[in-house]
Design an enzyme around this catalytic site. Structure first.
Site, PDB file in Angstrom:
ATOM      1  N   ARG A  19       2.637  11.891   5.196  1.00 26.17           N
ATOM      2  CA  ARG A  19       1.545  11.813   6.178  1.00 26.17           C
ATOM      3  C   ARG A  19       1.741  12.817   7.313  1.00 26.17           C
ATOM      4  O   ARG A  19       0.776  13.244   7.937  1.00 26.17           O
ATOM      5  CB  ARG A  19       1.440  10.377   6.710  1.00 26.17           C
ATOM      6  CG  ARG A  19       2.625   9.881   7.493  1.00 26.17           C
ATOM      7  CD  ARG A  19       2.657   8.359   7.587  1.00 26.17           C
ATOM      8  NE  ARG A  19       2.962   7.745   6.298  1.00 26.17           N
ATOM      9  CZ  ARG A  19       3.040   6.428   6.083  1.00 26.17           C
ATOM     10  NH1 ARG A  19       2.793   5.594   7.082  1.00 26.17           N
ATOM     11  NH2 ARG A  19       3.343   5.954   4.901  1.00 26.17           N
ATOM     12  N   LYS A  51      16.462   7.474   0.364  1.00 26.37           N
ATOM     13  CA  LYS A  51      15.984   6.549  -0.650  1.00 26.37           C
ATOM     14  C   LYS A  51      17.177   5.879  -1.334  1.00 26.37           C
ATOM     15  O   LYS A  51      18.226   6.494  -1.521  1.00 26.37           O
ATOM     16  CB  LYS A  51      15.155   7.295  -1.700  1.00 26.37           C
ATOM     17  CG  LYS A  51      13.819   7.816  -1.195  1.00 26.37           C
ATOM     18  CD  LYS A  51      13.082   8.545  -2.299  1.00 26.37           C
ATOM     19  CE  LYS A  51      11.776   9.131  -1.788  1.00 26.37           C
ATOM     20  NZ  LYS A  51      10.799   8.106  -1.433  1.00 26.37           N
TER      21      LYS A  51
END
Length: 509
Positions: free
Chosen positions: A357, A283
């Site tokens: 996910r 990130k």
């Protein structure tokens, strides 16, 4: 823990450090809401005038304090705005009561006891005021140093310790049940908040699993924990793929509430990334500081299952906590790697920051093996959902339109902002992979919908499923408001609990 009592005592004679009254917007100025008649009398019917002089208008969430005066035992009167008064013959909005009670409780931080003289015309209103006050009284102090010598006086940062809801009848079965439910629910929402606010060096997959085991032991829940050896042996490629770059290995926790009279089985699956660096797809600066909150879905699931047990709901509720830490290292999954999931499907990992996910997919597949009547997963899954719906609203996707509508209606009923989202079939093609069954990324536009379509691939055939993307409301970075604190909020717990209640009652599924 903040204590809650119901009382039919007069607000004028009850001994408390403060009495809370409601104020609404009137045509000619603020008007004191029902429930505070005794306080009005103590002010010779001029309480609204006094408050208006001090600038109060009755606007929602507005807080104004005045001295209690000689006619009251309480030295302080706190007026909290309820917004517009309801139409004649209509009840006060429960969410407005919940937020007002929360704002008052926050304003009374450092106070020992407060009496809430707000409108409580029925059991639902009793529940709303009780919930709001208990949630507003929350504070996270686990990492605060001692305030020093007790002789210096009371801790001014301590949450309100004792709440009395006036006008609520302790011998009324409906009122008593509403208060007991509010206490259990608020305690578990605050458990979720504590978990979310705990820094990642204090909450790893292993310690999170231990928290679940402790809660299970306390409330008679069955808890099973799969460690990294069991996950590897069992073929949980999603969980292992995300967690293999960290020194803190992943866990899959199953926590079960079962009831002898249950006719339905609800499975709840929570994303539990205890820290999300993004992995190799690191990130950028400015996006890491709050990533301890990426386990908010798992916290919500744990709290919802424990609440179901505390309320003894006649429904089977199984929680699945998919716990991992997503870190970059020499052993971390790389972009371009292919993982073999628990379902047997292969996934090309195009972005290691789309990790939630992957862990959810393994847990959803495992939950599907028990053929529950419905699966609901909860996750801080995508920034795209925040862009679409903002910071206070979670998105709802489902493989059944009627179920999606029901979840949305339930969220609205309990005061959680949500919005039903579509699942456009054409977005599925963007996840086609030249080397695997599916990729973990698709089109950039509609990224929140793409994530939902990915998860749907792992839901067992014929099982009703919904996905709650709580990336916006799970962690509040702004100033507190209503009963919502800064930091972890416990988003989705109320929705999941009411879903379990409705399922137990036979209204769903």
């Amino acid at each position: 823990m903040t204590a809650l009592t119901l009382s039919t005592s007069s607000a004028a004679t009850l001994r408390a450090d403060a009495v809370v009254v409601g104020l609404v917007k009137g045509a000619k100025g603020p008007v004191v809401a029902p429930g505070a008649e005794a306080v009005e009398t103590a002010f010779d019917g001029r309480l609204a005038d006094v408050l208006e002089t001090l600038g109060a208008s009755g606007a929602e969430g507005e807080v104004t304090k005045v001295p209690g005066g000689s006619g009251l035992k309480a030295p302080v009167v706190l007026a909290v705005g309820l917004g517009e008064a309801p139409a004649e013959g209509k009840s006060y909005d429960n969410e407005a009561l919940r937020r007002a009670a929360g704002a008052a409780a926050r304003a009374l931080t450092g106070t020992k006891k407060a009496a809430f003289a707000l409108p409580v015309a029925d059991a639902d209103a009793v529940a709303a005021v009780s919930e709001g006050a208990l949630l507003g009284a929350y504070s996270f102090t686990a990492y605060r140093s001692s305030n020093g010598d007790a002789k210096k006086g009371a801790d001014k940062s301590a949450p309100l310790a004792d709440i009395a809801v006036l006008g609520a009848k302790p011998r009324d079965k409906a009122h008593k049940a509403a208060a007991e439910r509010a206490q259990a629910l608020a305690a578990e929402i605050n458990r979720a908040r504590d978990l979310i606010n705990t820094p990642s060096n204090g909450l790893t997959p292993k310690t999170f699993a231990a928290e679940a085991q402790a809660a299970g032991k306390e409330y008679g829940l069955k808890v099973e924990v799969l460690d990294e050896k069991a996950l590897k042996k069992g073929g949980y490629g999603g969980l292992m793929g995300v967690g293999q770059g960290s020194e803190n290995p992943p866990r899959l926790v199953k926590i079960s509430h079962t009831h002898a009279k249950a006719k339905k089985h609800l499975a709840l699956v929570g994303k539990g990334i205890t820290y999300d660096s993004g992995g190799i797809s690191l990130k950028p600066a400015g996006h890491n500081e709050t990533m301890k909150c990426d386990m908010s879905g798992a916290a919500a699931v744990l709290s919802a299952v424990v609440t179901a047990a505390r309320l003894d709901l006649p429904v089977n509720v199984t929680g699945w906590l998919a716990l991992a830490e997503n870190m970059p290292s020499g052993s971390a999954t790389r972009p371009g790697d292919v993982l073999t999931m628990y379902s047997g499907k292969t996934v090309e990992v195009l972005n290691t920051d789309a990790e939630g996910r992957l862990v959810l997919a393994d847990a959803i597949t495992r939950a599907s093996e028990e053929t529950p009547d419905a699966i609901v997963d909860v996750a801080t899954l995508t920034g795209a959902m925040v862009l679409a719906l903002g910071n206070r609203t979670f998105g709802i996707m489902a493989n059944d339109d009627a179920f999606r509508t029901s979840v949305h209606e339930i969220a609205t009923e309990v005061g959680e902002q949500s919005w039903p989202m579509p699942m456009p079939a054409e977005l599925r093609k963007g996840m086609d992979s030249p080397v695997a069954d599916i990729a973990n990324m698709g089109e950039r536009m509609g990224g929140g919908l793409v994530a939902g379509l990915f998860l749907q691939e792992f839901v067992g055939e014929g099982i009703t499923w919904a996905h709650l993307d709580i990336a916006g409301p799970a962690f509040h970075e702004g100033a507190p408001y209503g009963y919502t604190p800064k930091g972890g909020t416990g988003s989705a717990v109320r929705t999941l609990v009411r879903l379990a209640e409705r399922t137990a009652a036979g209204d769903l599924l």
